[in-house]
Design a protein around this motif. Structure first.
Motif, PDB file in Angstrom:
ATOM      1  N   TRP A   1      64.148 128.365  54.654  1.00 37.46           N
ATOM      2  CA  TRP A   1      64.222 126.930  54.356  1.00 37.46           C
ATOM      3  C   TRP A   1      63.080 126.188  55.048  1.00 37.46           C
ATOM      4  CZ3 TRP A   1      64.554 122.271  56.789  1.00 37.46           C
ATOM      5  CH2 TRP A   1      64.913 121.183  55.994  1.00 37.46           C
ATOM      6  N   LEU A   2      62.798 126.550  56.278  1.00 34.95           N
ATOM      7  CA  LEU A   2      61.690 125.915  57.000  1.00 34.95           C
ATOM      8  C   LEU A   2      60.364 126.147  56.290  1.00 34.95           C
ATOM      9  CD1 LEU A   2      62.581 126.697  60.726  1.00 34.95           C
ATOM     10  CD2 LEU A   2      62.331 124.427  59.706  1.00 34.95           C
ATOM     11  N   GLN A   3      60.148 127.363  55.826  1.00 36.41           N
ATOM     12  CA  GLN A   3      58.912 127.680  55.121  1.00 36.41           C
ATOM     13  C   GLN A   3      58.754 126.825  53.875  1.00 36.41           C
ATOM     14  OE1 GLN A   3      56.447 129.727  55.954  1.00 36.41           O
ATOM     15  NE2 GLN A   3      55.296 129.388  54.051  1.00 36.41           N
ATOM     16  N   ASN A   4      59.845 126.603  53.174  1.00 36.66           N
ATOM     17  CA  ASN A   4      59.794 125.868  51.902  1.00 36.66           C
ATOM     18  C   ASN A   4      59.788 124.358  52.077  1.00 36.66           C
ATOM     19  OD1 ASN A   4      59.862 128.299  50.504  1.00 36.66           O
ATOM     20  ND2 ASN A   4      62.085 128.272  50.271  1.00 36.66           N
ATOM     21  N   ASN A   5      60.222 123.864  53.232  1.00 31.45           N
ATOM     22  CA  ASN A   5      60.427 122.427  53.378  1.00 31.45           C
ATOM     23  C   ASN A   5      59.601 121.762  54.466  1.00 31.45           C
ATOM     24  OD1 ASN A   5      62.956 121.562  51.566  1.00 31.45           O
ATOM     25  ND2 ASN A   5      63.286 123.637  52.320  1.00 31.45           N
ATOM     26  N   THR A   6      58.698 122.483  55.082  1.00 31.90           N
ATOM     27  CA  THR A   6      57.832 121.856  56.088  1.00 31.90           C
ATOM     28  C   THR A   6      56.362 121.957  55.726  1.00 31.90           C
ATOM     29  OG1 THR A   6      57.737 123.900  57.398  1.00 31.90           O
ATOM     30  CG2 THR A   6      59.459 122.306  57.948  1.00 31.90           C
ATOM     31  N   GLN A   7      56.073 122.637  54.620  1.00 32.59           N
ATOM     32  CA  GLN A   7      54.683 122.760  54.192  1.00 32.59           C
ATOM     33  C   GLN A   7      54.529 122.361  52.737  1.00 32.59           C
ATOM     34  OE1 GLN A   7      53.287 126.712  55.149  1.00 32.59           O
ATOM     35  NE2 GLN A   7      54.285 126.681  57.131  1.00 32.59           N
ATOM     36  N   GLY A   8      55.430 121.487  52.291  1.00 33.78           N
ATOM     37  CA  GLY A   8      55.435 121.104  50.887  1.00 33.78           C
ATOM     38  C   GLY A   8      54.426 120.023  50.561  1.00 33.78           C
TER      39      GLY A   8
END
Length: 406
Positions: free
Chosen positions: A326-333
């Motif tokens: 989730w962090l990967q998908n939602n902090t570099q969007g």
């Protein structure tokens, strides 16, 4: 003096019970090998042993527009965590209208006491207690009035919700209520009991000191994560999100002139609450030992994986792959995908600094004067010129290491 056979039998049974209790106590003290645990068991006795076998209860203590929804998702995505989004909304919505705008200390104590009672019940997975504050009241323990139900993964997936499609389907918040229908609180409570830990996010508790009764409650294993953010960033975010309520701040930004009837408490209250609460936490009273962690939103936004790992380490809960994904998908969007004011798909580091381009330098100077104490307390630097304010290469966040109190 002669003893009857009944008296002898009672003495024997009592002796067996005492020996059994001693063996169980010795086993409980010797079985665990964590550093310092045996010493703590000797000092704290049954209370600690009781909590060791129970869930970890997490409370995210924050204020509106401080990144608390983002923080909440770090627990909502964990498969072993039952997460609730702002259940104290129902207490506020039910009780605050009964009181005057300027509530008396007595009124405040009543609301705080009610809020603590509700939190205690929810951590015990007693969701029926929530029914006292839902309007209209649930019928047969079912309701469609749970505030932001869709922000809780468990409440939008099986077995609590049975939407058509894949058995592993988890609905987005915007689809949850429409596709899941009424929430059955009995089924939700069962799902809560099946999870290893319970996490609750709230912006409706004034400060850490107000949580002492819960922290010291031997029935709970409560750990408090206080999330803070630069008050200047909070002001900018609120002005953008709550446009009508913060209309005069926006007027000041656009005209360069401070309105005479500006409600300064919309800023100063945040700073006072932060200062009082943070001061209490950073003084490290013994009742908070091992129970309190201060997290700056800016640190979480700049190093989301590292900071999340630190949080889970403090809690003693393994961080699972769903949280990392989730962090990967939602902090570099792409920031364009995160335009929803409550959305979380965005470049987190850029979002943390965006306030510097949404406030005029005059408002920033005012905020720095009004909130100087808490800015220094939390390690936020003053912008000394408009050029410095608008220069993103100049950080306004000091390097600080707010270690958990352990």
């Amino acid at each position: 003096m002669q003893c009857s056979w009944k008296a002898v039998l009672l003495l024997v049974l009592a002796s067996i019970a005492i020996q059994y209790t001693a063996i169980r106590t010795f086993t409980a003290k010797s079985f665990h090998t964590c550093p310092g645990l045996a010493e703590r068991l000797c000092k704290e006795g049954p209370t600690l042993a009781y909590n060791l076998s129970r869930k970890t209860h997490v409370l995210i203590l924050a204020t509106t527009r401080s990144g608390s929804s983002f923080m909440g998702q770090l627990f909502n995505q964990h498969l072993d965590v039952f997460y609730l989004f702002e259940p104290l909304y129902h207490v506020q919505n039910t009780m605050v209208p009964r009181f005057t705008q300027g509530r008396s200390p007595t009124d405040r104590r009543v609301i705080l006491g009610t809020s603590r009672d509700l939190l205690r019940s929810l951590y015990d997975c007693d969701l029926y207690f929530l029914e006292n504050y839902i309007k209209p009241p649930p019928i047969n323990h079912t309701t469609n009035r749970i505030f932001r139900r869709g922000a809780s993964r468990v409440l939008c997936s099986r077995p609590v919700c049975d939407p058509p499609g894949s058995p592993d389907l988890v609905l987005e918040e915007r689809d949850c209520v429409r596709k899941c229908g009424l929430l059955n609180l009995t089924v939700a409570a069962e799902a809560c009991r099946e999870h290893s830990h319970v996490a609750i996010k709230t912006v409706r508790m004034p400060g850490v000191n107000d949580l002492r009764a819960l922290v010291e409650d031997p029935r709970l294993n409560l750990k408090v994560i206080q999330l803070v953010r630069d008050p200047r960033g909070i002001l900018a975010s609120r002005s953008e999100t709550f446009r009508d309520k913060y209309r005069l701040w926006r007027l000041w930004h656009s005209t360069g002139r401070k309105p005479y009837n500006l409600d300064e408490t919309q800023l100063t209250t945040v700073c006072e609450d932060f200062s009082n609460s943070v001061s209490a936490g950073l003084q490290r009273p013994m009742w908070l030992k091992g129970k309190y962690m201060l997290v700056r939103y800016e640190d979480l936004a700049r190093n989301p994986v590292k900071k999340t790992e630190e949080i889970y380490s403090f809690l003693g809960i393994p961080m699972d792959s769903h949280v990392a994904r989730w962090l990967q998908n939602n902090t570099q969007g792409d920031p364009a995908r995160g335009r929803n004011k409550y959305g979380m798909v965005r470049n987190s580091a850029a979002t943390a600094e965006k306030w510097r381009f949404r406030l005029s330098y005059g408002i920033v100077v005012f905020a720095q004067n009004a909130c100087q104490q808490v800015l220094e307390q939390l390690g936020y630097k003053m912008a000394t010129s408009e050029e410095e304010l608008k220069n993103p290469s100049v950080s306004l966040v000091e390097e600080r290491d707010f270690r958990p109190f352990s």
